[in-house]
Scaffold this motif. Structure first.
Motif, PDB file in Angstrom:
ATOM      1  N   HIS A  48       0.831  -1.206   0.000  1.00 18.96           N
ATOM      2  CA  HIS A  48       0.000   0.000   0.000  1.00 18.96           C
ATOM      3  C   HIS A  48       0.875   1.269   0.000  1.00 18.96           C
ATOM      4  CE1 HIS A  48      -3.942  -1.907   0.377  1.00 18.96           C
ATOM      5  NE2 HIS A  48      -3.335  -2.801   1.146  1.00 18.96           N
ATOM      6  N   VAL A  49       1.824   1.312  -0.914  1.00 17.87           N
ATOM      7  CA  VAL A  49       2.721   2.466  -1.069  1.00 17.87           C
ATOM      8  C   VAL A  49       2.698   2.994  -2.496  1.00 17.87           C
ATOM      9  CG1 VAL A  49       5.140   3.238  -1.022  1.00 17.87           C
ATOM     10  CG2 VAL A  49       4.264   1.799   0.822  1.00 17.87           C
ATOM     11  N   PHE A  50       2.775   2.101  -3.482  1.00 18.97           N
ATOM     12  CA  PHE A  50       2.969   2.519  -4.871  1.00 18.97           C
ATOM     13  C   PHE A  50       1.853   3.436  -5.351  1.00 18.97           C
ATOM     14  CE2 PHE A  50       4.506   1.281  -9.247  1.00 18.97           C
ATOM     15  CZ  PHE A  50       5.847   1.533  -9.006  1.00 18.97           C
ATOM     16  N   GLU A  51       0.644   3.243  -4.834  1.00 22.49           N
ATOM     17  CA  GLU A  51      -0.497   4.064  -5.247  1.00 22.49           C
ATOM     18  C   GLU A  51      -0.406   5.506  -4.763  1.00 22.49           C
ATOM     19  OE1 GLU A  51      -1.766   1.925  -1.408  1.00 22.49           O
ATOM     20  OE2 GLU A  51      -0.522   1.552  -3.172  1.00 22.49           O
ATOM     21  N   HIS A  52       0.580   5.799  -3.911  1.00 22.83           N
ATOM     22  CA  HIS A  52       0.761   7.160  -3.425  1.00 22.83           C
ATOM     23  C   HIS A  52       1.635   8.007  -4.359  1.00 22.83           C
ATOM     24  CE1 HIS A  52      -1.125   6.414   0.528  1.00 22.83           C
ATOM     25  NE2 HIS A  52      -0.645   5.196   0.368  1.00 22.83           N
ATOM     26  N   ALA A  53       2.176   7.398  -5.411  1.00 20.98           N
ATOM     27  CA  ALA A  53       2.871   8.178  -6.434  1.00 20.98           C
ATOM     28  C   ALA A  53       1.891   9.162  -7.058  1.00 20.98           C
ATOM     29  CB  ALA A  53       3.447   7.257  -7.506  1.00 20.98           C
ATOM     30  N   TRP A 108     -10.091   6.148  -4.113  1.00 19.49           N
ATOM     31  CA  TRP A 108      -9.767   7.461  -3.554  1.00 19.49           C
ATOM     32  C   TRP A 108     -10.440   7.672  -2.198  1.00 19.49           C
ATOM     33  CZ3 TRP A 108     -10.483   6.637  -8.782  1.00 19.49           C
ATOM     34  CH2 TRP A 108      -9.372   6.923  -9.594  1.00 19.49           C
ATOM     35  N   ALA A 109     -11.565   7.010  -1.971  1.00 19.29           N
ATOM     36  CA  ALA A 109     -12.284   7.201  -0.711  1.00 19.29           C
ATOM     37  C   ALA A 109     -11.587   6.532   0.470  1.00 19.29           C
ATOM     38  CB  ALA A 109     -13.705   6.659  -0.840  1.00 19.29           C
ATOM     39  N   THR A 110     -10.867   5.432   0.217  1.00 21.60           N
ATOM     40  CA  THR A 110     -10.248   4.701   1.320  1.00 21.60           C
ATOM     41  C   THR A 110      -9.018   5.399   1.873  1.00 21.60           C
ATOM     42  OG1 THR A 110      -9.004   3.351  -0.264  1.00 21.60           O
ATOM     43  CG2 THR A 110     -11.072   2.437   0.576  1.00 21.60           C
ATOM     44  N   ASP A 111      -8.421   6.311   1.112  1.00 25.57           N
ATOM     45  CA  ASP A 111      -7.238   7.032   1.590  1.00 25.57           C
ATOM     46  C   ASP A 111      -7.092   8.314   0.776  1.00 25.57           C
ATOM     47  OD1 ASP A 111      -4.527   7.945   2.081  1.00 25.57           O
ATOM     48  OD2 ASP A 111      -4.083   5.965   2.883  1.00 25.57           O
ATOM     49  N   TRP A 112      -7.085   9.447   1.462  1.00 22.92           N
ATOM     50  CA  TRP A 112      -7.060  10.737   0.774  1.00 22.92           C
ATOM     51  C   TRP A 112      -5.795  10.945  -0.060  1.00 22.92           C
ATOM     52  CZ3 TRP A 112      -3.100  14.174   1.450  1.00 22.92           C
ATOM     53  CH2 TRP A 112      -2.275  14.004   2.564  1.00 22.92           C
ATOM     54  N   SER A 113      -4.710  10.230   0.267  1.00 27.48           N
ATOM     55  CA  SER A 113      -3.443  10.470  -0.426  1.00 27.48           C
ATOM     56  C   SER A 113      -3.209   9.542  -1.618  1.00 27.48           C
ATOM     57  CB  SER A 113      -2.265  10.349   0.560  1.00 27.48           C
ATOM     58  OG  SER A 113      -2.173   9.045   1.084  1.00 27.48           O
ATOM     59  N   HIS A 114      -4.178   8.690  -1.941  1.00 27.79           N
ATOM     60  CA  HIS A 114      -4.051   7.879  -3.148  1.00 27.79           C
ATOM     61  C   HIS A 114      -4.081   8.801  -4.371  1.00 27.79           C
ATOM     62  CE1 HIS A 114      -5.635   3.822  -1.333  1.00 27.79           C
ATOM     63  NE2 HIS A 114      -4.506   4.248  -0.775  1.00 27.79           N
ATOM     64  N   ALA A 115      -3.170   8.573  -5.294  1.00 27.79           N
ATOM     65  CA  ALA A 115      -3.090   9.450  -6.466  1.00 27.79           C
ATOM     66  C   ALA A 115      -2.929   8.669  -7.764  1.00 27.79           C
ATOM     67  CB  ALA A 115      -1.942  10.441  -6.310  1.00 27.79           C
ATOM     68  N   PHE A 116      -2.016   7.695  -7.800  1.00 32.93           N
ATOM     69  CA  PHE A 116      -1.790   6.912  -9.016  1.00 32.93           C
ATOM     70  C   PHE A 116      -2.662   5.655  -8.977  1.00 32.93           C
ATOM     71  CE2 PHE A 116       1.019   3.540 -11.035  1.00 32.93           C
ATOM     72  CZ  PHE A 116       0.578   3.806 -12.322  1.00 32.93           C
ATOM     73  N   PRO A 117      -3.642   5.524  -9.876  1.00 36.58           N
ATOM     74  CA  PRO A 117      -4.569   4.390  -9.838  1.00 36.58           C
ATOM     75  C   PRO A 117      -3.892   3.098 -10.297  1.00 36.58           C
ATOM     76  CG  PRO A 117      -5.066   5.792 -11.718  1.00 36.58           C
ATOM     77  CD  PRO A 117      -4.001   6.497 -10.944  1.00 36.58           C
ATOM     78  N   THR A 118      -3.346   2.367  -9.354  1.00 36.78           N
ATOM     79  CA  THR A 118      -2.585   1.165  -9.651  1.00 36.78           C
ATOM     80  C   THR A 118      -3.480   0.015 -10.112  1.00 36.78           C
ATOM     81  OG1 THR A 118      -2.674   0.805  -7.261  1.00 36.78           O
ATOM     82  CG2 THR A 118      -0.593   1.567  -8.160  1.00 36.78           C
ATOM     83  N   SER A 119      -2.915  -0.801 -10.994  1.00 31.79           N
ATOM     84  CA  SER A 119      -3.535  -2.064 -11.386  1.00 31.79           C
ATOM     85  C   SER A 119      -2.414  -3.075 -11.590  1.00 31.79           C
ATOM     86  CB  SER A 119      -4.340  -1.913 -12.680  1.00 31.79           C
ATOM     87  OG  SER A 119      -3.467  -1.753 -13.791  1.00 31.79           O
TER      88      SER A 119
END
Length: 245
Positions: A111-116, A154-165
Motif C-alpha cells: 500500500h505504497v505505490f499508489e501514493h505516487a 480514492w475514498a479509502t485514503d485521501w493520499s491515493h493518487a496513481f490508480p494502480t492495477s
C-alpha cells in the motif's frame, strides 16, 4: 500535525488492527512462495513501514536482516517502539538513503505505490527500488487494484493518487528492465486461484453501501468497505527480479 499523521489514528482500531496483522502474515507467506526463498536467508528492505506490522512479522520469523524506510515521523517512531527495531530510517522514494543501495535480497512495498502522484513518478520509483537490490533480488509491490476498488480507491485514503492495477505496475517494472515473475491479483491475502475466485464472487454480493450506512451510524466506521478491503477486493501483486547482469 504533519502530513499523514492521521493515518495512525485511522488504522489502530482494535478489531481492524487484528485483521491487519492476520493479513500481513498471509501476505508474507505469499511473498516467500513467489520468490522461493527462506525468510532466514533474506535481507529485507521495507519501504513505508507504517506502524511496523510487517517488521514485527518478519522479525518474529527470524529474518536475516530487516531495514525499514518511513517518511512520516509519527509512524516511524511507532514502528520503532512496537518492534524494538532501530533500523527504520527516515526517507522516502525516490531519494532513498545511500546506505540502502544494492544491499537487499528483497524489497517490499505494501500500500505504497499508489501514493505516487502519477505513472511517471511511479516509473521513477520503480527504478529507485531496483537500485536497492542485489543482482537477482526481488521487489514486491502490493497495491489496490483500481479495477476492483473503482471510486473507493480514492475514498479509502485521501493520499491515493496513481490508480494502480496489476497490469500497469507490471508494465512499469518491465520498462525499467526488470524481469516480472508474478503479476496477479491478490485477494484474502493470497494469489491462490480457488481462494481468489471465491473472494471475487463474494465481493459481488457483499452489501458494501448498506453495511457502511448501518455501521457508520452505530460504530462511526464504514465496516462494509473495511471487509471488502481486507478480504474481497483485489490487490495488484507484482514480483520483479533484478537481472543478474
Amino acid at each position: 500535525m504533519a502530513v499523514y499523521d492521521e493515518f495512525s489514528d485511522r488504522t489502530t482500531w482494535g478489531p481492524g488492527l487484528a485483521v491487519q496483522k492476520w493479513f500481513i502474515r498471509r501476505v508474507l507467506n505469499s511473498i516467500l512462495k513467489a520468490v522461493d526463498q527462506d525468510l532466514k536467508d533474506l535481507e529485507i528492505l521495507e519501504i513505508g513501514t507504517g506502524l511496523g506490522h510487517f517488521a514485527e512479522c518478519v522479525m518474529a520469523g527470524g529474518v536475516k536482516r530487516y531495514v525499514g524506510v518511513e517518511p512520516n515521523q509519527v509512524l516511524r517512531e511507532s514502528a520503532q517502539k512496537s518492534t524494538g527495531q532501530p533500523q527504520i530510517l527516515a526517507g522516502g522514494l525516490p531519494n532513498l538513503p545511500e546506505s540502502t543501495q544494492g544491499q537487499f535480497d528483497l524489497v517490499v512495498l505494501t500500500h505504497v505505490f499508489e501514493h505516487a502522484t502519477s505513472g511517471y513518478q511511479a516509473h521513477e520509483w520503480a527504478g529507485a527500488l531496483l537500485g536497492t537490490l542485489k543482482p537477482g533480488g526481488h521487489v514486491v509491490v502490493i497495491s489496490p487494484d483500481i479495477l476492483d476498488y473503482k471510486g473507493f480507491f480514492w475514498a479509502t485514503d485521501w493520499s491515493h493518487a496513481f490508480p494502480t492495477s496489476t497490469e500497469n505496475v507490471r508494465q512499469i517494472f518491465l520498462d525499467n528492465g526488470g524481469h516480472v515473475k508474478v503479476a496477479k491479483r491478490m485477494r484474502f491475502g493470497t494469489i491462490n486461484g480457488l481462494i481468489t475466485s471465491l473472494s471475487f464472487l463474494a465481493s459481488k454480493i457483499w452489501p458494501t453501501k448498506f453495511v457502511n450506512l448501518v455501521s457508520r451510524a452505530i460504530l462511526g466506521r464504514e465496516l462494509g468497505t473495511s471487509v471488502q478491503v481486507a478480504f474481497f477486493w483485489g490487490l495488484a501483486f507484482v514480483v520483479t527480479q533484478k537481472p543478474t547482469q
